[in-house]
Design an enzyme around this catalytic site. Structure first.
Site, PDB file in Angstrom:
ATOM      1  N   ASP A  31       0.875  -1.166   0.000  1.00  0.00           N
ATOM      2  CA  ASP A  31       0.000   0.000   0.000  1.00  0.00           C
ATOM      3  C   ASP A  31       0.920   1.227   0.000  1.00  0.00           C
ATOM      4  O   ASP A  31       2.104   1.129   0.348  1.00  0.00           O
ATOM      5  CB  ASP A  31      -0.874  -0.045   1.261  1.00  0.00           C
ATOM      6  CG  ASP A  31      -1.605   1.249   1.520  1.00  0.00           C
ATOM      7  OD1 ASP A  31      -2.307   1.720   0.609  1.00  0.00           O
ATOM      8  OD2 ASP A  31      -1.467   1.798   2.634  1.00  0.00           O
ATOM      9  N   ASP A  33      -0.176   5.077   0.898  1.00  0.00           N
ATOM     10  CA  ASP A  33      -0.421   6.103   1.915  1.00  0.00           C
ATOM     11  C   ASP A  33      -0.374   5.506   3.324  1.00  0.00           C
ATOM     12  O   ASP A  33      -1.044   4.517   3.613  1.00  0.00           O
ATOM     13  CB  ASP A  33      -1.770   6.770   1.675  1.00  0.00           C
ATOM     14  CG  ASP A  33      -1.816   7.511   0.352  1.00  0.00           C
ATOM     15  OD1 ASP A  33      -1.779   8.738   0.362  1.00  0.00           O
ATOM     16  OD2 ASP A  33      -1.867   6.844  -0.700  1.00  0.00           O
TER      17      ASP A  33
END
Length: 237
Positions: A31, A33
């Protein structure tokens, strides 16, 4: 989580017996953020319109899993970005986007061990492509913000796979890239922090929660609660 063991301070494991071999894996998916980078880009963009607190609250509830429809949540938040300029976004990128502690060390170690690297994000290509360049990432999937006359319209641009990379799309992307590479899902590592990362974590051979929400920690085989991403290398030799 009765089967959780504290492998080291701030490093929890469940259902595995470290040390594992990094080279036994062929793909690591991150991922972006609050995982590979320290910020939530959408919250920082919203700061330009004075709506950071409002957008951040929706982001936080979504990552905790209290808002379960990621696509609707993202459309709501992107809709609040109308009028943000390309210059505003460039400032966020230059002044606020920073790699998470240990991110470069972990990625370099994975690359040295022969793994391919996938960034799969519910965020935006504007930032994801920059991170790709910083780390030499092999594959990126993220959302494209619509811009007209140098400003955001509040919409997203449809891509061949769809318009929003939600949890289901993250899972599909990990499996698609694994298939492309001719490897099994159990040869993949998935690293994330929010509820929309759970679907890809569930199909990967090794799931890693990084300073994650409780729901995500409950799914992960490795949870890093203190220190940087490179702490995974204490489990993977």
């Amino acid at each position: 989580m009765t089967d959780v063991t504290e492998f080291a301070p701030g490093l929890l494991i469940r259902g595995i017996q470290p040390p594992l071999k990094l080279a036994d894996y062929k793909l690591i998916a991150f991922d972006m953020d609050s995982t590979l980078i320290t910020i939530e880009c959408i919250d920082e963009i919203a700061d330009a319109t004075g709506k950071k607190a409002e957008v951040s609250a929706i982001t936080e509830a979504t990552m905790r899993g209290e808002i379960t429809d990621f696509k609707d949540s993202l459309r709501q938040r992107v809709g609040k970005l109308v009028g943000v300029t390309e210059a505003d976004m460039a400032r966020v990128l230059a002044e606020r986007l920073k790699l998470s502690p240990g991110a470069e060390t972990l990625v370099r170690a994975a690359q040295a061990a022969g793994l391919k690297v996938l960034l799969v994000s519910g965020g935006f290509t504007y930032f994801a492509e920059h991170v790709r360049g910083m780390l030499g990432i092999d594959f990126v999937r993220a959302n494209v913000l619509e811009m007209r006359d140098g400003a955001l319209t509040g919409g997203l641009i449809e891509q061949p796979w769809g318009d929003i990379c939600d949890g289901a799309e993250k899972r599909r992307t990990l499996l698609e890239v694994a298939s492309l590479l001719g490897i099994r899902p159990d040869q993949c590592i998935a690293v994330g922090d929010g509820s929309n990362d759970i679907p890809m974590m569930q199909v990967a051979g090794l799931s890693v929660a990084y300073h994650a929400k409780p729901r995500v920690r409950n799914e992960a085989k490795v949870s890093i609660t203190e220190g940087g991403l490179d702490r995974l290398l204490e489990v993977l030799r």
